[in-house]
Design an enzyme around this catalytic site. Structure first.
Site, mmCIF file in Angstrom:
data_model
loop_
_atom_site.group_PDB
_atom_site.id
_atom_site.type_symbol
_atom_site.label_atom_id
_atom_site.label_comp_id
_atom_site.label_asym_id
_atom_site.label_seq_id
_atom_site.Cartn_x
_atom_site.Cartn_y
_atom_site.Cartn_z
ATOM 1 N N GLU A 250 23.630 -9.498 62.133
ATOM 2 C CA GLU A 250 24.737 -10.453 62.267
ATOM 3 C C GLU A 250 25.569 -10.158 63.503
ATOM 4 O OE1 GLU A 250 27.086 -10.154 58.706
ATOM 5 O OE2 GLU A 250 25.536 -11.072 57.473
ATOM 6 N N LYS A 252 28.607 -8.995 65.445
ATOM 7 C CA LYS A 252 29.760 -8.162 65.136
ATOM 8 C C LYS A 252 30.945 -8.769 65.866
ATOM 9 C CE LYS A 252 31.527 -3.433 65.143
ATOM 10 N NZ LYS A 252 32.898 -3.872 65.232
ATOM 11 N N ARG A 257 39.678 -7.455 60.360
ATOM 12 C CA ARG A 257 39.108 -7.678 59.030
ATOM 13 C C ARG A 257 40.097 -8.432 58.173
ATOM 14 N NH1 ARG A 257 34.922 -4.027 57.031
ATOM 15 N NH2 ARG A 257 33.925 -5.132 55.334
ATOM 16 N N ARG A 272 42.556 -4.835 56.433
ATOM 17 C CA ARG A 272 41.785 -3.657 56.047
ATOM 18 C C ARG A 272 42.684 -2.558 55.464
ATOM 19 N NH1 ARG A 272 37.828 -0.760 60.390
ATOM 20 N NH2 ARG A 272 38.180 1.308 59.595
ATOM 21 N N PHE A 343 31.454 -13.058 56.149
ATOM 22 C CA PHE A 343 30.168 -12.359 56.096
ATOM 23 C C PHE A 343 29.837 -11.746 54.733
ATOM 24 C CE2 PHE A 343 33.144 -9.501 58.356
ATOM 25 C CZ PHE A 343 33.223 -8.486 57.431
ATOM 26 N N ARG A 419 32.098 4.287 53.736
ATOM 27 C CA ARG A 419 31.386 4.103 55.009
ATOM 28 C C ARG A 419 29.911 4.306 54.691
ATOM 29 N NH1 ARG A 419 32.983 3.369 59.915
ATOM 30 N NH2 ARG A 419 35.139 3.968 59.559
ATOM 31 N N LYS A 425 26.498 -0.546 62.505
ATOM 32 C CA LYS A 425 26.945 -1.313 63.667
ATOM 33 C C LYS A 425 26.283 -0.788 64.931
ATOM 34 C CE LYS A 425 31.003 1.645 63.719
ATOM 35 N NZ LYS A 425 32.417 1.782 63.419
HETATM 36 P P1 AMP Z 1 34.261 -0.765 63.653
HETATM 37 O O1 AMP Z 1 35.642 -1.340 63.504
HETATM 38 O O2 AMP Z 1 33.830 -0.533 65.044
HETATM 39 O O3 AMP Z 1 34.042 0.404 62.717
HETATM 40 O O4 AMP Z 1 33.234 -1.886 63.110
HETATM 41 C C1 AMP Z 1 33.251 -2.367 61.802
HETATM 42 C C2 AMP Z 1 34.084 -3.626 61.728
HETATM 43 O O5 AMP Z 1 33.439 -4.737 62.335
HETATM 44 C C3 AMP Z 1 34.313 -4.114 60.329
HETATM 45 O O6 AMP Z 1 35.342 -3.392 59.690
HETATM 46 C C4 AMP Z 1 34.692 -5.573 60.531
HETATM 47 O O7 AMP Z 1 36.090 -5.664 60.738
HETATM 48 C C5 AMP Z 1 33.994 -5.940 61.826
HETATM 49 N N1 AMP Z 1 32.928 -6.955 61.705
HETATM 50 C C6 AMP Z 1 32.730 -7.947 62.607
HETATM 51 N N2 AMP Z 1 31.691 -8.708 62.272
HETATM 52 C C7 AMP Z 1 31.177 -8.217 61.119
HETATM 53 C C8 AMP Z 1 30.072 -8.580 60.280
HETATM 54 N N3 AMP Z 1 29.274 -9.603 60.567
HETATM 55 N N4 AMP Z 1 29.858 -7.823 59.173
HETATM 56 C C9 AMP Z 1 30.649 -6.773 58.868
HETATM 57 N N5 AMP Z 1 31.708 -6.385 59.616
HETATM 58 C C10 AMP Z 1 31.978 -7.084 60.746
#
Ligand code: AMP
Length: 570
Positions: A250, A252, A257, A272, A343, A419, A425
């Site tokens: 998907e 990102k 959030r 979040r 999502f 987590r 990601k």
């Molecule tokens: P990070 O903040 O770098 O840890 O990346 C995770 C975050 O990406 C999640 O907490 C979401 O806020 C965001 N995110 C964006 N697109 C998606 C998606 N398709 N699925 C899940 N999380 C996503």
């Protein structure tokens, strides 16, 4: 129960750094804890309500100092002086209470109930006379407190218990206290905590030794729950290995959030960090009403900002102001609109879907949401086992100005607050630069007394000219561990270099060179270079480098040109 018993527990817990010993101490305490005292479960981690509740004690150091001064018959200046020497307001309160009680020799019994009653009044106070009312509530407790009680009351007030207790240790202590098989019960207890964010409700059940009954603790629409978090891998191959194949890939999205709850006519939006932001995003509620089917649901999504005229996606920084904004909301809706990318779905029409496989949940999203670009859409997704196809999709996501991709195991359940390795990601590699610190801001809370955010500059065209290029606060430690630099060390290094002070901000002579990594560079009116780094993170001090050796603006701008993304919605 007397507060003294809890204060003694805090003291015992802080006497050891060993987790197993902490579990031993706490499990004995829990075994003895009666159900009437269930709210002690909140106090254990320094809270007065369950974690999902937004009400916090929120007392500043300054206010606590005033109350300590009043309760112990000292003047605030001496309390402050003592605090600067000792570094812990709790210990200061303990010491001053000791001195006082030697002269007055009185002690009163404080109960847990009394402590909670007074502490719970604090966040309710508003308007005129709030400060003095707060001081009165705190002083009432502190004047009756013994030295050790004063220490922990103070630390609770300012949100810094310093007993090294984490939720996971509380969980393991419950498992040890109430069940023979700790290994089997601990994960079940954790799941119940994750579903409810309410330690006392979990205690109510496990205290009776009924592990099976934990299943009765359900998700509740309207009560915020923690988002499931992703682990990181470096490339798509590793991604497939982690989540299996085929999997969902998907976009990102690069926003924030947003977890959406609906029950009948009631909508709530949570971030979040479980903050309720429904009032700040009235247009989102309209989209939900119009374009999402269902009587009740909990949806997981990312809100992304875009420019209303050009439809360009905005970096998160620009819309971040909407999250806290309480006024001019209508105007902000127009200037900084958001698109909601759904999502996941955790609950639908009266049923929890946490234990359903992702493929089923993601199918449901497509059924219940009518896509309306720039309003609400389901997150762009492909399901594939083909690495080449995944790579094309990843490149498209970057071209569409998003951060990268998420890869998700199709069979996995939703684990709130964890987590997990079944959702991962992938983002482009970070780049690094050497820059010089030219300013800073003093922090608050745990970081008070230290500089906690640093202005970074690169070289300008002229010799000795430095241009600001961003602000950094991550990558630096609060405590000394694994040899990393702490805020305290950096503050000490920079203090002699202060040229100008204004409120909490200082200008600093360009001398301290550091290496930072960052994800991207963007145009910005906020800094005099005209550019800003996104997600700058401290990696190392460069005492070996002179400010003359750092990156210049050209290097930075060249990097911008090389970036695949340029913030256009493609
Ligand atoms: P990070 O903040 O770098 O840890 O990346 C995770 C975050 O990406 C999640 O907490 C979401 O806020 C965001 N995110 C964006 N697109 C998606 C998606 N398709 N699925 C899940 N999380 C996503």
């Amino acid at each position: 129960m007397r507060y003294k018993r809890l204060a003694q527990l805090y003291e015992d817990l802080s006497s050891t750094t060993k987790r197993l010993e902490k579990i031993d101490i706490l499990s004995k305490f829990l075994d003895y804890l009666s159900k009437e005292d269930r709210d002690v479960m909140y106090l254990l981690l320094g809270d007065i309500y369950p974690e999902y509740d937004e009400r916090r004690i929120g007392i500043s150091n300054q206010l606590a100092i005033k109350a300590i001064a009043k309760a112990t018959g000292t003047d605030p200046a001496s309390v402050t002086k003592e605090w600067k020497q000792v570094g812990d307001l709790g210990q200061v309160a303990e010491k001053l209470t000791q001195t006082k009680s030697q002269s007055t020799l009185h002690s009163h019994i404080i109960t847990i109930e009394k402590v909670l009653t007074n502490l719970r009044k604090l966040p309710e106070l508003e308007g005129k006379g709030t400060v003095s009312k707060k001081i009165a509530l705190i002083t009432e407790l502190l004047t009756s407190a013994s030295p050790i009680e004063a220490k922990y009351l103070t630390r609770t007030l300012i949100g810094d218990l310093r007993i090294g207790l984490k939720e996971a240790t509380v969980r393991d202590s419950m498992a040890k206290a109430f069940f023979k098989n700790k290994k089997e019960s601990a994960p079940k207890i954790q799941k119940a905590i994750d579903r409810t964010n309410d330690l006392a409700s979990v205690f109510d059940i496990v205290g009776k030794g009924k592990i099976k009954e934990l299943e009765k603790l359900h998700l509740e629409v309207g009560k915020p729950i923690k988002a499931m978090l992703a682990q990181k891998v470096n490339n798509l191959k590793e991604g497939f290995k982690a989540v299996g194949s085929p999997c969902a890939v998907e976009y990102k999205y690069d926003g924030f959030r947003l977890i959406i709850h609906k029950q009948g006519k009631n909508f709530s939006l949570f971030t979040r960090s479980l903050e309720n932001v429904t009032k700040q995003f009235p247009e989102v509620v309209e989209y939900l009403k119009k374009y999402v089917k269902g009587e009740s649901y909990i949806l997981d999504s990312e809100a992304v900002g875009f420019d209303s005229k050009t439809k360009e996606y905005q970096p998160f920084q620009n819309i971040s102001q909407r999250i806290r904004r309480k006024y001019h909301i209508e105007k902000m809706q127009k200037t900084l609109p958001v698109e909601i990318n759904i999502f996941d779905v955790l609950y639908y029409d009266g049923k929890s879907l946490l234990n359903e496989p992702f493929e089923k949940r993601t199918k449901l999203i497509k059924k219940i949401i009518k896509n309306h670009p720039y309003k609400i859409i389901h997150a762009k997704q492909i399901i594939t086992s083909n690495e080449k196809r995944a790579k094309e999709f990843y490149d498209k996501a970057l071209k569409d100005n998003q951060e990268g991709v998420m890869m998700k195991n199709l069979k996995a359940e939703y684990d709130p607050g964890r987590r997990v390795g079944h959702m991962i990601k992938i983002k482009p590699e970070e780049k690094d630069l050497d820059l010089v610190i030219t300013g800073a801001e003093y922090g608050a809370g745990k970081r008070s007394g230290w500089m906690s955010s640093f202005i970074l500059s690169c070289k300008g065209k002229n010799k000795g000219e430095y241009l600001e290029i961003g602000k950094m606060g991550t990558g630096i430690n609060e405590k000394q561990t694994d040899g990393k630099v702490t805020f305290e060390q950096l503050s000490k290094m920079l203090t002699p270099l202060i040229i100008k002070e204004k409120g909490k901000s200082v200008t600093i002579k360009p001398k301290v060179v550091i290496s930072v990594t960052y994800q991207e560079i963007q145009k910005s009116p906020n800094y005099n270079s005209g550019w800003a780094l996104r997600f700058p993170r401290f990696t190392a001090l460069r005492p070996d480098r002179h400010p003359e050796d750092i990156a210049d603006l050209k290097e930075v701008v060249d990097d911008f040109k090389k970036q695949k993304r340029n913030w256009r919605y493609g």
